[in-house]
Design an enzyme around this catalytic site. Structure first.
Site, mmCIF file in Angstrom:
data_model
loop_
_atom_site.group_PDB
_atom_site.id
_atom_site.type_symbol
_atom_site.label_atom_id
_atom_site.label_comp_id
_atom_site.label_asym_id
_atom_site.label_seq_id
_atom_site.Cartn_x
_atom_site.Cartn_y
_atom_site.Cartn_z
ATOM 1 N N ARG A 127 0.833 -1.212 0.000
ATOM 2 C CA ARG A 127 0.000 0.000 0.000
ATOM 3 C C ARG A 127 0.862 1.254 0.000
ATOM 4 N NH1 ARG A 127 -3.452 -0.007 4.883
ATOM 5 N NH2 ARG A 127 -1.670 -1.138 5.700
ATOM 6 N N ASN B 42 -6.415 -2.522 2.518
ATOM 7 C CA ASN B 42 -6.399 -3.970 2.695
ATOM 8 C C ASN B 42 -7.827 -4.489 2.796
ATOM 9 O OD1 ASN B 42 -3.613 -4.243 2.738
ATOM 10 N ND2 ASN B 42 -3.461 -4.201 4.959
#
EC number: 3.6.1.7
Length: 100
Positions: free
Chosen positions: A29, A47
Site C-alpha cells: 500500500r 487492505n
C-alpha cells in the site's frame, strides 16, 4: 456527429483495481501510494479482509493506466498474482492518496 473515443481523453477517470497475491504486510500500500502521488493521482489503497488490496485512483486516464501497468509490472513489494480492474468516470470526491 458521433464522438470519437479520444474526444474525452483528458477527462478524469476512476480506476478500481483489486490486487490479488501476497500483497499485505509487505509495504504494498505504501509503494502504491508513492507511485500514485508521483503521478498526481488521488485515491487510496486499502487492505481487504480476504488478503487482497483494493486500489482506487482518480485522475487522467493515461496516468491511471500507468499506475495499473505498475501494479502488474512485477516490481511491487510482495507478489501480485492478478489485478482485476474496472473503470468509471471520476467522482471527484477524493483528495490526496491514502493508505487505509
Amino acid at each position: 456527429m458521433s464522438e470519437s473515443p479520444h474526444d474525452h481523453a483528458g477527462d478524469p477517470v476512476r480506476l478500481s483495481a483489486w490486487v490479488h497475491g501476497h500483497v499485505q504486510g509487505v509495504g504494498f500500500r505504501w509503494w502504491t501510494r508513492s507511485r500514485a502521488l508521483e503521478s498526481g493521482l488521488t485515491g487510496y489503497a486499502r487492505n481487504a479482509p480476504d488478503g487482497r488490496v483494493h486500489v482506487i485512483a482518480e485522475g487522467p486516464r493515461e496516468r491511471c493506466e500507468r499506475l495499473l501497468e505498475l501494479l502488474r509490472s512485477g516490481t511491487t513489494p510482495g507478489r501480485v498474482s492478478l489485478v482485476v480492474e474496472s473503470w468509471e468516470p471520476a467522482r471527484g470526491d477524493l483528495t490526496g492518496f491514502e493508505e487505509r
